[in-house]
Design a protein around this motif. Structure first.
Motif, mmCIF file in Angstrom:
data_model
loop_
_atom_site.group_PDB
_atom_site.id
_atom_site.type_symbol
_atom_site.label_atom_id
_atom_site.label_comp_id
_atom_site.label_asym_id
_atom_site.label_seq_id
_atom_site.Cartn_x
_atom_site.Cartn_y
_atom_site.Cartn_z
ATOM 1 N N ASN A 369 0.823 -1.216 0.000
ATOM 2 C CA ASN A 369 0.000 0.000 0.000
ATOM 3 C C ASN A 369 0.858 1.268 0.000
ATOM 4 O O ASN A 369 0.358 2.363 0.224
ATOM 5 N N LYS A 370 2.130 1.139 -0.278
ATOM 6 C CA LYS A 370 3.069 2.235 -0.051
ATOM 7 C C LYS A 370 2.805 3.467 -0.911
ATOM 8 O O LYS A 370 3.176 4.569 -0.519
ATOM 9 N N MET A 371 2.159 3.321 -2.058
ATOM 10 C CA MET A 371 1.899 4.490 -2.908
ATOM 11 C C MET A 371 0.607 5.206 -2.552
ATOM 12 O O MET A 371 0.235 6.186 -3.204
ATOM 13 N N ASN A 372 -0.064 4.760 -1.512
ATOM 14 C CA ASN A 372 -1.357 5.345 -1.141
ATOM 15 C C ASN A 372 -1.328 6.004 0.235
ATOM 16 O O ASN A 372 -2.376 6.151 0.872
ATOM 17 N N LEU A 373 -0.152 6.412 0.713
ATOM 18 C CA LEU A 373 -0.019 6.910 2.083
ATOM 19 C C LEU A 373 -0.077 8.425 2.194
ATOM 20 O O LEU A 373 -0.079 8.959 3.305
ATOM 21 N N ARG A 374 -0.093 9.139 1.075
ATOM 22 C CA ARG A 374 -0.257 10.595 1.063
ATOM 23 C C ARG A 374 0.730 11.317 1.978
ATOM 24 O O ARG A 374 0.315 12.055 2.890
ATOM 25 N N PRO A 375 2.032 11.148 1.762
ATOM 26 C CA PRO A 375 2.996 11.904 2.571
ATOM 27 C C PRO A 375 2.813 13.396 2.352
ATOM 28 O O PRO A 375 2.354 13.832 1.283
ATOM 29 N N VAL A 376 3.175 14.187 3.364
ATOM 30 C CA VAL A 376 2.937 15.633 3.324
ATOM 31 C C VAL A 376 4.249 16.381 3.561
ATOM 32 O O VAL A 376 4.972 16.089 4.516
ATOM 33 N N MET A 377 4.531 17.351 2.688
ATOM 34 C CA MET A 377 5.612 18.294 2.944
ATOM 35 C C MET A 377 4.996 19.535 3.570
ATOM 36 O O MET A 377 4.174 20.214 2.962
ATOM 37 N N ILE A 378 5.390 19.808 4.817
ATOM 38 C CA ILE A 378 4.831 20.927 5.557
ATOM 39 C C ILE A 378 5.648 22.198 5.297
ATOM 40 O O ILE A 378 6.876 22.180 5.376
ATOM 41 N N HIS A 379 4.976 23.282 5.017
ATOM 42 C CA HIS A 379 5.471 24.661 4.852
ATOM 43 C C HIS A 379 5.819 24.998 3.410
ATOM 44 O O HIS A 379 5.301 25.964 2.875
ATOM 45 N N CYS A 380 6.766 24.273 2.779
ATOM 46 C CA CYS A 380 7.047 24.478 1.346
ATOM 47 C C CYS A 380 7.350 25.937 1.009
ATOM 48 O O CYS A 380 7.035 26.405 -0.094
ATOM 49 N N GLN A 381 7.963 26.672 1.925
ATOM 50 C CA GLN A 381 8.153 28.102 1.704
ATOM 51 C C GLN A 381 8.952 28.415 0.444
ATOM 52 O O GLN A 381 8.638 29.364 -0.266
ATOM 53 N N THR A 382 9.987 27.642 0.188
ATOM 54 C CA THR A 382 10.868 27.949 -0.937
ATOM 55 C C THR A 382 10.921 26.801 -1.940
ATOM 56 O O THR A 382 11.869 26.712 -2.724
ATOM 57 N N ALA A 383 9.907 25.945 -1.923
ATOM 58 C CA ALA A 383 9.884 24.799 -2.833
ATOM 59 C C ALA A 383 9.932 25.274 -4.285
ATOM 60 O O ALA A 383 9.239 26.212 -4.678
ATOM 61 N N ARG A 384 10.759 24.616 -5.066
ATOM 62 C CA ARG A 384 10.949 24.964 -6.469
ATOM 63 C C ARG A 384 9.956 24.192 -7.352
ATOM 64 O O ARG A 384 9.390 23.178 -6.944
ATOM 65 N N ARG A 385 9.810 24.656 -8.583
ATOM 66 C CA ARG A 385 8.876 24.008 -9.514
ATOM 67 C C ARG A 385 9.265 22.555 -9.776
ATOM 68 O O ARG A 385 8.408 21.664 -9.825
ATOM 69 N N ASP A 386 10.577 22.293 -9.909
ATOM 70 C CA ASP A 386 11.000 20.915 -10.144
ATOM 71 C C ASP A 386 10.693 20.025 -8.948
ATOM 72 O O ASP A 386 10.440 18.825 -9.096
ATOM 73 N N GLN A 387 10.672 20.622 -7.736
ATOM 74 C CA GLN A 387 10.337 19.837 -6.542
ATOM 75 C C GLN A 387 8.844 19.513 -6.508
ATOM 76 O O GLN A 387 8.455 18.415 -6.096
#
Length: 541
Positions: A369-387
């Motif tokens: 079930n590993k692809m269905n766990l919905r991990p979350v990146m919190i804040h993402c203040q400076t996340a780039r488009r490629d990320q």
């Protein structure tokens, strides 16, 4: 049965959706939405409630905050808005006098922002000593990632010239190695918490839990998060739940790395693990923190910060909270135990670390079930488009701290310069990638006013009136999805929350205006008039 009518209902199912009446059954579930005449015919005898033209939306869903830490609003000195170190000193003196704090106690102050001080820096231990040399004093920056302590607090913690800084944190030093007072990052405050605060501070959560919940209810929030639950907080939260003192749905994410693992905390209270609430509380998964805050210049960046003060290192990028092997182990532990993981990443270097470690852990895990766990990146203040592109591949959710645009957008321009600064909280990039993004407040870092986050995502204007990158502005409907149905998706609760549809919980926010119809610059002026949880009014302005 209750029949609500004469309201501007905002179902959030699609942009122009509307209906005339909403019926709530006796179990607190929405039984009907549609024409008023049909509602009256089908549910004759229901209690009719005329809402007088007010706006009704789904109850707002907080996708990241710290419920148990809101106790600080009632137990610590409020330093919010202080304009100088002298004002901080006076507020601490007033708090000590009002509360009668003695040398056997401890004083914490929360919410100062050195960026707003005339001095432009954190308080020193000597300046806090001027308040008291006998009482330990610890002040926490508004970000929660930096702060300062007086000499007595440092002595009790055993932090002196010979003390080795913990991995991922530091105590700033004078020329001879003596701690100067300021500290950086969670491993440092954890030492002060363990040695100074916890033995001396005794919070009566039962006395203040109603006030803690009203902080959320007053902003229309019906589901919230305890987003970094450590062991003592977990015990207190479970005690409140089992005493039926929790009315707000609270999703807890125990934290890895501070006195144990997230899974050990979950196993200790195993009946609360999973998608079902018990007394309005459940565990949602694991939490880890990979870096600090951009306004505190501790967010881990791939390129250096701007030089803003004399003596700044032009190559300074801040630093990670932990190395790749630890991050990989945390991700792997969550995936292998079939848990979602939430990860604090403000800097783009921290985001890179999460993406490479989570991808590696996914590849190595045998969980079907590993692809269905919905991990979350919190804040993402400076996340780039490629990320964001990589997040889409990993089915990762970006939870964006859009309110930073207002509160610290001007500071980010100074810290990151004209290219990176205007692009913070890049929600449009997330939308372009088809990501199920949401917006949070990180309360008690800032008030749990999710409509402020919506306003920021739509308008992207700083407190100083600066217009940030307009290409990252999004429309009001998609911004509102970020605090309703998209936030419900993060919790795997999109089938029962986040829209006004039959079969879903009657969690409602009653507003004085419709966020989809007002001037976009007026969204932040909208007031919550009433909050309804499972059909029952829990707060009225």
């Amino acid at each position: 049965m209750k029949l609500l009518f004469n309201a501007d209902f905002v179902p959030m199912t699609y942009e122009d959706a509307h209906f005339e009446a909403l019926v709530i059954d006796d179990e607190g579930t929405i039984a009907f939405t549609g024409d008023l005449d049909r509602a009256r015919a089908r549910y004759a005898g229901a209690e009719e409630i005329d809402l007088g033209g007010k706006t009704v939306t789904p109850g707002f869903i907080d996708p990241h905050s710290h419920f148990m830490m809101t106790a600080q609003n009632f137990t610590n000195a409020d330093l919010t808005g202080a304009a100088s170190i002298a004002e901080v000193q006076q507020r601490l003196r007033d708090f000590i006098e009002k509360r009668g704090v003695t040398a056997e106690g401890v004083v914490q102050g929360n919410g100062y922002d050195h960026n707003a001080f005339v001095e432009g820096r954190h308080p020193s231990r000597q300046e806090l000593d001027e308040v008291s040399r006998k009482i330990p004093i610890i002040v926490n920056h508004a970000s929660g990632h930096v702060g300062a302590a007086n000499t007595r607090a440092l002595e009790l913690a055993g932090v002196d010239a010979s003390f080795a800084d913990p991995d991922g944190g530091k105590f700033l030093r004078e020329a001879d190695g003596t701690p100067s007072g300021p500290w950086e990052e969670l491993p440092a405050i954890a030492i002060l918490e363990d040695k100074v605060i916890e033995p001396r501070e005794h919070v009566d959560y039962f006395a203040i839990v109603d006030d803690m919940q009203d902080l959320y209810f007053s902003h229309g929030v019906t589901t919230c998060q305890d987003g970094a639950t450590m062991d003592p907080f977990t015990d207190a939260l479970i005690s409140l739940a089992e005493a039926d003192r929790i009315k707000l749905d609270v999703v807890s994410y125990p934290m890895d790395g501070f006195g144990g693992t997230a899974q050990e905390i979950i196993d200790k209270h195993a009946s609360y693990d999973g998608r079902a609430y018990h007394h309005h509380v459940r565990f949602g998964g694991h939490k880890q923190v990979l870096d600090g805050s951009p306004q505190g210049r501790t967010a881990w960046m791939s390129k250096p910060y701007e030089v803003v003060s004399e003596g700044d290192d032009p190559a300074y990028c801040a630093y990670p909270a932990m190395d790749d092997e630890v991050v990989y182990a945390n991700c792997r532990a969550a995936i292998d135990t079939n848990h979602q993981i939430l990860t604090h990443c403000n800097g783009d270097a921290a985001a890179d670390q999460l993406l490479r470690c989570y991808e590696r852990a996914l590849a190595d895990s045998n969980n079907p079930n590993k692809m269905n766990l919905r991990p979350v990146m919190i804040h993402c203040q400076t996340a780039r488009r490629d990320q964001y592109e990589k997040m889409a591949q990993l089915k990762m959710i970006p939870s964006i701290f859009a309110s930073h645009i207002w509160f610290w957008g001007d500071v980010h321009q100074r810290n990151f310069g004209p290219e990176r600064g205007p692009r913070i909280s890049a929600a449009h990039d997330a939308m372009d990638m088809g990501l199920v993004f949401n917006f949070h407040t990180d309360t008690p870092i800032i008030p749990c006013d999710l409509l402020r986050g919506v306003w920021c995502a739509v308008n992207r204007v700083t407190k100083g009136g600066v217009q940030l990158d307009r290409s990252q502005c999004i429309d009001a409907f998609n911004a509102m999805r970020g605090i309703t149905i998209n936030a419900a998706y993060e919790y795997f609760e999109e089938d029962r929350k986040g829209t006004l549809e039959p079969g879903k919980l009657a969690d409602l926010a009653v507003l004085d205006a419709n966020p989809l119809k007002v001037d976009p610059m007026k969204i932040c002026d909208i007031e919550v008039l009433e909050t309804i949880k499972e059909g029952e009014t829990v707060w009225v302005r």
